[in-house]
Design a protein around this motif. Structure first.
Motif, short mmCIF file in Angstrom:
data_model
loop_
_atom_site.label_atom_id
_atom_site.label_comp_id
_atom_site.label_asym_id
_atom_site.label_seq_id
_atom_site.Cartn_x
_atom_site.Cartn_y
_atom_site.Cartn_z
N LYS A 1 33.43 42.33 46.68
CA LYS A 1 33.40 41.06 45.96
C LYS A 1 34.80 40.75 45.43
O LYS A 1 35.45 41.61 44.83
CB LYS A 1 32.41 41.21 44.80
CG LYS A 1 32.10 39.93 44.05
CD LYS A 1 31.03 40.24 42.99
CE LYS A 1 31.18 39.33 41.79
NZ LYS A 1 30.58 39.88 40.58
N ASN B 1 34.04 37.91 29.15
CA ASN B 1 33.50 39.11 29.81
C ASN B 1 33.37 38.86 31.31
O ASN B 1 32.96 37.78 31.73
CB ASN B 1 32.10 39.45 29.26
CG ASN B 1 32.14 39.82 27.79
OD1 ASN B 1 31.35 39.33 27.00
ND2 ASN B 1 33.07 40.67 27.40
N LYS C 1 39.62 41.34 33.71
CA LYS C 1 40.71 41.94 32.93
C LYS C 1 40.84 43.44 33.21
O LYS C 1 41.93 43.94 33.50
CB LYS C 1 40.47 41.70 31.42
CG LYS C 1 40.33 40.22 31.05
CD LYS C 1 40.18 40.00 29.56
CE LYS C 1 38.92 40.63 28.98
NZ LYS C 1 37.66 40.09 29.53
N SER C 2 39.71 44.16 33.11
CA SER C 2 39.76 45.60 33.40
C SER C 2 40.13 45.84 34.86
O SER C 2 40.86 46.77 35.19
CB SER C 2 38.41 46.26 33.10
OG SER C 2 38.16 46.24 31.72
N THR C 3 39.61 44.96 35.73
CA THR C 3 39.94 45.09 37.15
C THR C 3 41.45 45.03 37.34
O THR C 3 42.02 45.84 38.08
CB THR C 3 39.24 43.97 37.95
OG1 THR C 3 37.84 44.06 37.72
CG2 THR C 3 39.53 44.10 39.43
#
Ligand SMILES: Nc1ncnc2c1ncn2[C@@H]1O[C@H](COP(=O)(O)OP(=O)(O)OP(=O)(O)O)[C@@H](O)[C@H]1O
Ligand SMILES: [Mg+2]
Lengths: 247, 426
Positions: free
Chosen positions: A14, A36, A40-42
């Motif tokens: 994805k 959320n 960002k973490s990705t």
């Protein structure tokens, strides 16, 4: 320091990052905010080289060289540090062993002499005292049984120890009490220098009262939709993402 | 005429010569004992997969072989580290006691150590129960050549480590039918380390019978570091009297096919039996751990904890049975088997089994297998630790708690060094 150009990445097939452009110069602190699931973490994982995050387009230059070509450990040894949103528990590996192994691996990479157990312990004590972190967690297995806040403090301690050139902080402030928040901010501010940069992912303006950013970006649906100075963070807190992103 | 395996047939063919040449051949009782073993073995043949206890371990590579395979003579793959520093060592070479290689002078008072060959020569026999149904035990009885007999007097508590080394190499077809007998007197204490190593292809079939008197404590370590072309099929039986403590730790790295079968029978209250171990296997190795713990009387404790690391096409087996008899109330039995699979092709079969006939008991068992934690691996790498080093750290962490159960520090250090050396070859 860091030059991200049209970066695209997929996770589990994805597309999550859909063309990120971001340049961080030496000495600058950038904050990234966003809803959320925005990616960002990705972004932080892609920058630190986690397996399973496939880069499908774009480029990232770190200190002028291709970052995406390097293994995660090489990135760390070259001065990139990610403070995890969810630090990993590693049963059976003592914190002290882990820190010393990592520290010496980085020194070895840079052609510096490794520290022995005594020298290293002294250094850790110095850092924990500076930051006001208790060092009893050194005896325990890495993050095992640590409270949420303790895990975050542990990330800050590691950052202080490794003295990275580029700090990536992924929601290091989430779940921290006000004292711990100051510890985290202190950790970054102590390292702040004209040669060092930081990318700080956060949901809250509060942290940015302590670590004043040069730029604030809004990441939504895999893209940076707005950039500004520190006042953007205040505006976000007031109006929420929906309004800002639409604007 | 039954359809025997070629190896079983060759043992039958060789028996008459063997019985008249092996130790104790002048003794009628030894001869009779051997014949009894042979008859039992002849009726059973080698264990095969149709026997429930042998479902997961196939011996056909051993039993079909009629001639020696082509085996390089190098000591390929056998893990080597600095030797264990033990003050006393008894050495067997190709199944025979070597007094030259042994260091047994001034054994502590109250410890008697001898070779089985000399006991057999004097006509001494061991009880072989008539309902014996284990083929490898019977085969050992028919062909046993040597081994050690160890006796510790009442109340003798030794702090030293006694090491018994079995060094094997490929050679004759007889196999190494080692027979060991251990007796600990009342309130006595001993630490024993068995080490099995070798080069080339051979079949090792050690049988060890242990009897612990009241209040005796035996720390029994075994390092199975046989040649990777060898077969190692061992049986260990232990009987625990009241208040005695048996601690077994088996560390397996060697052999093409190996099986450690341990049976403990608890015959007294307040006795403890702890069977722990670790196995590190790669290539096409197969390692089987089979334990049976019998609680025959009330108020005692048993545990089994085994951890395995399996790479390449290696295969592990853990079968652990806790049998609690009708009168054995207030018994605690815990069992855990964990395997770490480093390759897609590696695998493990686990069969925990509880047979409980008493109602006031506490028993637990668990069996898991899994791969290295990718999140942990990334976390370590993200701190600058190279991938291979990070993997090693995680494998050592997986083994850490079972290695920590080793009570004797020199042995723990020795086994940890061997594990580290195994990991370096990965
Ligand atoms: N392994 C995965 N397979 C499929 N989708 C994934 C996977 N990992 C993450 N995602 C998806 O990627 C998207 C971005 O996740 P990410 O963790 O980067 O968000 P985030 O911006 O950090 O959110 P938060 O503020 O909640 O931490 C989410 O929709 C998430 O469900
Ligand atoms: Mg996140």
């Amino acid at each position: 320091m860091l030059e991200i150009k049209d970066l695209r990445a997929t996770v589990g097939g994805k597309e999550i990052l859909k063309g990120i452009n971001l340049t961080i110069k030496p000495g600058e602190i950038h904050a990234v905010m966003g809803p959320n699931g925005a990616g960002k973490s990705t972004l932080s994982y892609v920058l630190s080289g986690r397996a399973g995050y496939e880069v499908t387009g774009g480029s990232v230059l770190y200190k002028g060289v291709d970052l995406l070509d390097m293994s995660p450990d090489e990135r760390a040894c070259r001065g990139l540090f990610l403070a995890f949103q969810y630090p990993v528990e590693i049963p059976g590996v003592a914190s002290a062993t882990f820190l010393k192994t990592a520290f010496n691996a980085q020194r070895k990479f840079r052609g510096e002499e490794e520290l022995d157990a005594m020298q290293f312990l002294k250094l850790v004590r110095k850092k924990t005292t500076e930051l006001g972190i208790k060092d009893d967690m050194l005896k325990r297995a890495v993050n095992v049984g640590f409270s949420g806040g303790e895990k975050k403090r542990n990330e800050v301690l590691q950052m202080a120890l490794f003295e990275p050139d580029l700090m990536l902080l992924d929601e290091t402030d989430s779940g921290l009490d006000i004292d711990a928040l100051k510890v985290a901010a202190d950790g970054v501010n102590r390292l702040r220098s004209p040669e060092r940069s930081a990318l700080i992912i956060t949901h809250y303006q509060r942290l940015l009262d302590y670590i004043v950013p040069d730029f604030v970006h809004v990441l939504a649906d895999g893209k940076i939709v707005k950039s500004g100075d520190k006042s953007l963070a205040l505006e976000l807190e007031e109006k929420g993402y929906a309004e800002i992103s639409a604007a | 005429m039954k359809n025997r395996t070629p190896l079983a047939q060759s043992y039958l063919d060789r028996f008459e010569t063997a019985v008249s040449t092996l130790p104790g051949h002048e003794s009628r009782s030894v001869q009779a004992l051997r014949r009894q073993g042979l008859d039992t073995f002849a009726a059973l043949d080698f264990p095969h997969k149709r026997i429930e206890e042998w479902r997961y371990t196939n011996l056909s590579a051993l039993t079909k072989a009629t001639a020696n395979e082509d085996i390089p003579s190098s000591d390929l793959d056998v893990i080597q580290t600095a030797a264990l520093d033990a003050p006393f060592e008894m050495v067997f070479i190709n199944g025979h006691f070597s007094s030259d290689e042994s260091r047994l002078k001034e054994l502590p008072e109250g410890i008697t150590l001898g070779s089985i060959a000399s006991s057999l020569g004097n006509g001494a026999v061991f009880s072989l129960s008539s309902e014996e149904d284990r083929a490898l035990f019977a085969l050992n009885t028919a062909f046993m050549e040597d081994g050690f007999s160890l006796h510790v007097d009442d109340h003798v508590q030794s702090e030293t480590i006694l090491k018994i080394t079995f060094r094997n190499e490929s050679g004759d077809q007889n196999g190494r039918h080692i027979r060991n007998v251990i007796n600990l007197g009342i309130g006595s204490k001993l630490t024993l380390v068995e080490e099995h190593t070798g080069t080339g292809s051979y079949f090792s079939n050690p049988v060890t019978s242990i009897s612990l008197s009241e209040g005796a404590a035996l720390n029994h370590y075994k390092l199975q570091n046989e040649s990777h072309y060898a077969y190692h099929l061992s049986l260990t039986d232990c009987e625990n009297a009241k208040g005695s403590i048996y601690q077994n730790f088996t560390f397996s790295l060697g052999a093409r096919i190996s099986r450690n079968e341990i049976k403990t029978t608890i015959l007294g209250s307040e006795a403890e039996s702890h069977l722990n171990g670790a196995y590190l296997m790669r290539g096409k190795q197969h390692c089987d751990t089979t334990t049976l713990t019998e609680h025959k009387v009330p108020q005692n404790i048993s545990s089994q904890v085994y951890k395995g690391v399996l790479d390449d096409d290696a295969h592990g087996v853990f079968q652990g049975k806790i049998h609690i008899f009708r009168d054995a109330q207030q018994v605690v039995g815990d069992q855990l088997s964990k395997a770490l699979l480093l390759s897609d092709r590696a695998g493990v079969d686990c069969k925990p089994e509880l047979e409980i006939h008493a109602d006031d008991v506490k028993c637990s068992h668990g069996a898991t297998s899994g791969e290295l934690d990718e999140d942990a691996l990334f976390y370590l790498q993200s701190r600058g630790i190279p991938e291979d080093r990070a993997r090693k750290l995680l494998i050592e962490a997986f083994l850490a708690d079972v290695m920590e159960s080793i009570g004797d520090t020199p042995v723990k250090d020795y086994f940890n060094a061997i594990a580290a050396s195994w990991l370096t070859e990965a």
